[in-house]
Design a protein around this motif. Structure first.
Motif, PDB file in Angstrom:
ATOM      1  N   VAL A 357      21.595  60.386  31.463  1.00  0.00           N
ATOM      2  CA  VAL A 357      20.949  59.139  31.834  1.00  0.00           C
ATOM      3  C   VAL A 357      21.431  58.217  33.585  1.00  0.00           C
ATOM      4  O   VAL A 357      22.457  58.275  33.672  1.00  0.00           O
ATOM      5  CB  VAL A 357      21.355  57.994  30.897  1.00  0.00           C
ATOM      6  CG1 VAL A 357      19.828  58.304  29.795  1.00  0.00           C
ATOM      7  CG2 VAL A 357      22.311  57.031  30.858  1.00  0.00           C
ATOM      8  N   MET A 358      20.281  57.252  34.324  1.00  0.00           N
ATOM      9  CA  MET A 358      21.062  56.840  34.763  1.00  0.00           C
ATOM     10  C   MET A 358      21.469  55.834  34.748  1.00  0.00           C
ATOM     11  O   MET A 358      20.368  54.276  34.581  1.00  0.00           O
ATOM     12  CB  MET A 358      19.490  56.981  35.743  1.00  0.00           C
ATOM     13  CG  MET A 358      18.563  58.238  36.609  1.00  0.00           C
ATOM     14  SD  MET A 358      20.088  59.356  37.508  1.00  0.00           S
ATOM     15  CE  MET A 358      20.415  58.235  38.790  1.00  0.00           C
ATOM     16  N   ALA A 359      22.501  55.159  34.894  1.00  0.00           N
ATOM     17  CA  ALA A 359      23.169  54.127  34.395  1.00  0.00           C
ATOM     18  C   ALA A 359      24.779  53.940  35.265  1.00  0.00           C
ATOM     19  O   ALA A 359      24.661  54.740  36.764  1.00  0.00           O
ATOM     20  CB  ALA A 359      23.121  53.841  32.761  1.00  0.00           C
ATOM     21  N   LYS A 389      16.845  59.085  21.200  1.00  0.00           N
ATOM     22  CA  LYS A 389      15.417  59.902  21.706  1.00  0.00           C
ATOM     23  C   LYS A 389      15.402  60.178  22.504  1.00  0.00           C
ATOM     24  O   LYS A 389      15.303  59.279  23.306  1.00  0.00           O
ATOM     25  CB  LYS A 389      14.383  59.300  20.491  1.00  0.00           C
ATOM     26  CG  LYS A 389      12.573  60.186  20.513  1.00  0.00           C
ATOM     27  CD  LYS A 389      11.744  58.968  19.340  1.00  0.00           C
ATOM     28  CE  LYS A 389      11.289  59.858  19.943  1.00  0.00           C
ATOM     29  NZ  LYS A 389       9.800  59.323  18.986  1.00  0.00           N
ATOM     30  N   LYS A 390      14.907  60.944  22.891  1.00  0.00           N
ATOM     31  CA  LYS A 390      14.430  62.039  24.312  1.00  0.00           C
ATOM     32  C   LYS A 390      12.601  62.138  25.014  1.00  0.00           C
ATOM     33  O   LYS A 390      12.790  62.624  24.087  1.00  0.00           O
ATOM     34  CB  LYS A 390      14.811  63.510  24.576  1.00  0.00           C
ATOM     35  CG  LYS A 390      17.291  63.090  24.780  1.00  0.00           C
ATOM     36  CD  LYS A 390      17.546  64.429  25.338  1.00  0.00           C
ATOM     37  CE  LYS A 390      17.652  65.625  23.693  1.00  0.00           C
ATOM     38  NZ  LYS A 390      18.723  66.537  24.886  1.00  0.00           N
ATOM     39  N   GLY A 391      13.111  61.135  25.595  1.00  0.00           N
ATOM     40  CA  GLY A 391      11.693  61.379  26.290  1.00  0.00           C
ATOM     41  C   GLY A 391      11.375  62.396  27.905  1.00  0.00           C
ATOM     42  O   GLY A 391      12.542  63.570  27.111  1.00  0.00           O
ATOM     43  N   ASP A 392      10.420  62.476  27.906  1.00  0.00           N
ATOM     44  CA  ASP A 392       9.753  63.749  29.638  1.00  0.00           C
ATOM     45  C   ASP A 392      10.789  62.809  30.666  1.00  0.00           C
ATOM     46  O   ASP A 392      11.625  63.446  31.310  1.00  0.00           O
ATOM     47  CB  ASP A 392       8.652  63.682  29.867  1.00  0.00           C
ATOM     48  CG  ASP A 392       8.161  64.685  28.577  1.00  0.00           C
ATOM     49  OD1 ASP A 392       8.532  65.285  27.913  1.00  0.00           O
ATOM     50  OD2 ASP A 392       6.490  64.693  28.260  1.00  0.00           O
ATOM     51  N   GLU A 393      10.796  62.139  30.190  1.00  0.00           N
ATOM     52  CA  GLU A 393      11.688  61.067  31.580  1.00  0.00           C
ATOM     53  C   GLU A 393      12.532  59.887  31.243  1.00  0.00           C
ATOM     54  O   GLU A 393      13.614  59.594  32.372  1.00  0.00           O
ATOM     55  CB  GLU A 393      10.484  60.215  32.353  1.00  0.00           C
ATOM     56  CG  GLU A 393       9.656  61.172  33.284  1.00  0.00           C
ATOM     57  CD  GLU A 393       8.783  60.719  33.830  1.00  0.00           C
ATOM     58  OE1 GLU A 393       8.506  59.227  34.421  1.00  0.00           O
ATOM     59  OE2 GLU A 393       7.878  61.130  34.976  1.00  0.00           O
ATOM     60  N   THR A 394      12.632  59.461  30.081  1.00  0.00           N
ATOM     61  CA  THR A 394      13.158  58.331  29.209  1.00  0.00           C
ATOM     62  C   THR A 394      14.141  58.507  28.592  1.00  0.00           C
ATOM     63  O   THR A 394      13.620  59.699  27.613  1.00  0.00           O
ATOM     64  CB  THR A 394      12.709  56.861  29.377  1.00  0.00           C
ATOM     65  OG1 THR A 394      11.359  57.564  28.362  1.00  0.00           O
ATOM     66  CG2 THR A 394      11.967  56.564  30.575  1.00  0.00           C
ATOM     67  N   VAL A 395      15.010  57.538  27.958  1.00  0.00           N
ATOM     68  CA  VAL A 395      16.187  58.378  26.219  1.00  0.00           C
ATOM     69  C   VAL A 395      15.272  56.391  26.130  1.00  0.00           C
ATOM     70  O   VAL A 395      15.866  55.589  26.958  1.00  0.00           O
ATOM     71  CB  VAL A 395      16.842  58.442  26.846  1.00  0.00           C
ATOM     72  CG1 VAL A 395      17.851  58.584  25.262  1.00  0.00           C
ATOM     73  CG2 VAL A 395      16.987  59.576  27.587  1.00  0.00           C
ATOM     74  N   ARG A 468      16.220  59.706  32.090  1.00  0.00           N
ATOM     75  CA  ARG A 468      17.305  59.781  32.048  1.00  0.00           C
ATOM     76  C   ARG A 468      17.437  60.945  34.082  1.00  0.00           C
ATOM     77  O   ARG A 468      17.052  60.599  34.654  1.00  0.00           O
ATOM     78  CB  ARG A 468      16.209  61.159  31.704  1.00  0.00           C
ATOM     79  CG  ARG A 468      15.852  61.107  30.486  1.00  0.00           C
ATOM     80  CD  ARG A 468      14.849  62.470  29.405  1.00  0.00           C
ATOM     81  NE  ARG A 468      15.905  63.295  29.516  1.00  0.00           N
ATOM     82  CZ  ARG A 468      15.931  64.804  29.078  1.00  0.00           C
ATOM     83  NH1 ARG A 468      14.336  65.243  28.338  1.00  0.00           N
ATOM     84  NH2 ARG A 468      16.164  65.644  28.895  1.00  0.00           N
ATOM     85  N   SER A 469      19.142  61.197  33.883  1.00  0.00           N
ATOM     86  CA  SER A 469      19.157  61.058  35.346  1.00  0.00           C
ATOM     87  C   SER A 469      18.495  62.971  35.725  1.00  0.00           C
ATOM     88  O   SER A 469      17.319  63.733  34.706  1.00  0.00           O
ATOM     89  CB  SER A 469      21.186  62.373  34.921  1.00  0.00           C
ATOM     90  OG  SER A 469      21.300  63.075  34.129  1.00  0.00           O
TER      91      SER A 469
END
Length: 492
Positions: A357-359, A389-395, A468-469
């Motif tokens: 992820v981006m953090a 829970k993973k999505g296409d662009e986000t978690v 998500r990264s």
């Protein structure tokens, strides 16, 4: 190429003739015309007069008084005809009448052109004065600088800012007059490059100037190149707003901020050291004492733990406001596992799923606050679940517990600063405020729901999203033959 500078104050003064001087000149020219007529007819005994000279008083009168020049033309034309008739009537020809008529025609044409020119000048002056008033009421310095570095126009605010009268600046070298010597050469080079490339430096920049009294000011400077009718660059118009006070205030604020941070660092270090020693002795006393004394030591230990938590929250908020970190790809799975390891006595169920992820390195504070809240406000047997829970662009991450839950009235304000719950163990609200601030900093959002929809008394579910990264692939899974949805359970 021609560059027109707006404002009569933008150039050198032009000497103009008075009305008396103009009348004197015309009378003198008419007297000369009469003398020439007499001289050619009576002295030289010629049939022609040097009448080309007559055009001079006619044209001057037309330029100065427009249609009055027709009277002068009639006088001079009549002079030619009458003189020829009186002195040499035998040679009076049609050419003499034609010449007299030509005087009148020239006077009329030049007078008409003069009227049009004066109307145009009046319109230009009106527009010029209007623009000059606009420039003078501007709250910033405005200046036009020739390609040879000469000041051609400067507004009232510029004169006030630099401490000069306008006539003391017009025609002077801008760089030699108001630019500090240390930066004069570089500024000249930048100016010449802008003229040569027909492109000024883009955007605003800080530009120092020196006033007449020797004080140095900082201007927020912006300029553009002026081109002539042929499209060639000929000057630069620049504007500068005085930001000296703002720069000084920012420097003072920065110094105060650094000093405050120094004090905070010292306090946090010393208080944490004292808390660590106190916590160590409290742990020893808990094992040594029993009964009422042991319970008092437990409360003392809780107070020390809360002091450590406050210091940690203050340090986190300071880092948030200092902009020391930027979002980057991080391993969410590793952060969750590391935080679970800090609570070996708690019952935590984690559905491990490797994902980036981006953090930044403060993401662990989110899990420290959420898991810590579930443990603090839950019963001794509280159960905590962490789900990813993973999505296409986000978690989407969920931290659920079986504790007392969050009442509906508290949910909307739970993540605001100093918001508190309804239980007797509610804290100061900084932890959840930090959580929301961090998640929003990463571009996500955070909210709270009932673990069981419609039944808040059966526990809370804190959920948040992260982007998500952009790595090409996810971190590799461990080589052990474990199922992808394995559970990590920490039990007391």
């Amino acid at each position: 190429m021609e560059i027109i500078y707006i404002g009569s104050r933008g150039g050198h003064p032009v000497t103009t003739l008075t009305e008396y001087q103009r009348v004197t000149i015309v009378i003198a020219l008419l007297a000369i015309s009469v003398f020439l007529t007499y001289y050619f007819h009576t002295v030289l005994m010629l049939g022609t007069v040097f009448s080309h000279f007559f055009y001079i008083p006619i044209i001057l009168t037309a330029l100065w008084w427009e249609k009055r020049s027709i009277l002068v033309a009639i006088f001079l034309g009549g002079l030619v005809v009458v003189s020829s008739f009186l002195y040499r009537p035998d040679i009076l020809t049609l050419n003499d009448y034609g010449r007299a008529l030509m005087f009148v025609v020239i006077a009329f044409v030049v007078a008409s052109l003069s009227e049009q020119l004066k109307r145009r000048e009046q319109e230009v002056k009106k527009q010029r004065d209007l623009v000059q008033r606009y420039l003078d009421v501007a709250a910033v310095l405005l200046v036009v600088i020739d390609a040879n570095h000469t000041i051609r126009l400067i507004n009232r605010r510029g004169c006030e800012l630099l401490g000069y009268r306008e006539e003391e600046l017009i025609g002077k070298d801008w760089f030699a007059t108001v630019v500090p010597e240390a930066s004069r050469k570089t500024r000249r080079q930048d100016f010449d490059a802008a003229i040569a490339n027909n492109a000024a430096f883009p955007g605003r920049r800080e530009s120092p100037v020196v006033t007449r009294s020797g004080d140095e000011l900082i201007l927020a400077w912006q300029d553009t190149v002026l081109t002539g009718d042929d499209g060639q660059p000929g000057a630069v118009i620049g504007s500068g707003a005085d930001i000296t006070d703002r720069i000084m205030a920012e420097e003072a604020l920065r110094a105060a901020h650094d000093e405050a941070n120094l004090y905070l660092d010292i306090m946090a270090h010393d208080i944490n050291n004292a808390n660590a020693v106190s916590l160590g002795y409290a742990d020893l006393l808990v094992d040594m004492l029993e009964g009422k004394e042991r319970e008092m030591i437990r409360k003392l230990r809780g107070g020390i733990s809360r002091s450590i938590e406050i210091i940690q929250n203050v340090s986190t908020i300071r880092r948030l406001h200092s902009h020391e970190t930027t979002a980057k790809p991080v391993d969410l799975d590793a952060i969750i596992r590391a935080e679970i390891a800090h609570h070996p006595d708690a019952r935590i169920v984690y559905d491990g799923k490797p994902v980036g992820v981006m953090a930044d390195d403060l993401l662990s504070e989110v899990f420290a606050n959420l898991i810590g809240n579930s443990i603090k406000f839950g019963d001794p047997g509280v159960e905590i679940s962490v789900r990813v829970k993973k999505g296409d662009e986000t978690v989407r991450v969920s931290v659920e517990d079986t504790g007392p839950g969050v009442p509906d009235a508290v949910k909307p304000i739970l993540f605001t600063r100093f918001a508190r719950g309804t239980s007797s163990r509610s804290g100061k609200g900084l932890g959840l405020y930090i959580t929301r601030t961090l998640i929003e900093r990463y571009g996500g959002r955070v909210w709270v729901e009932d673990r069981v929809p419609g039944r808040p008394e059966e526990g809370a579910a804190f959920r948040f999203t992260l982007f998500r990264s952009n790595r090409a692939r996810e971190p590799p899974a461990p080589s052990a033959p474990a199922a992808p949805d394995r559970l990590i359970i920490a039990r007391p």
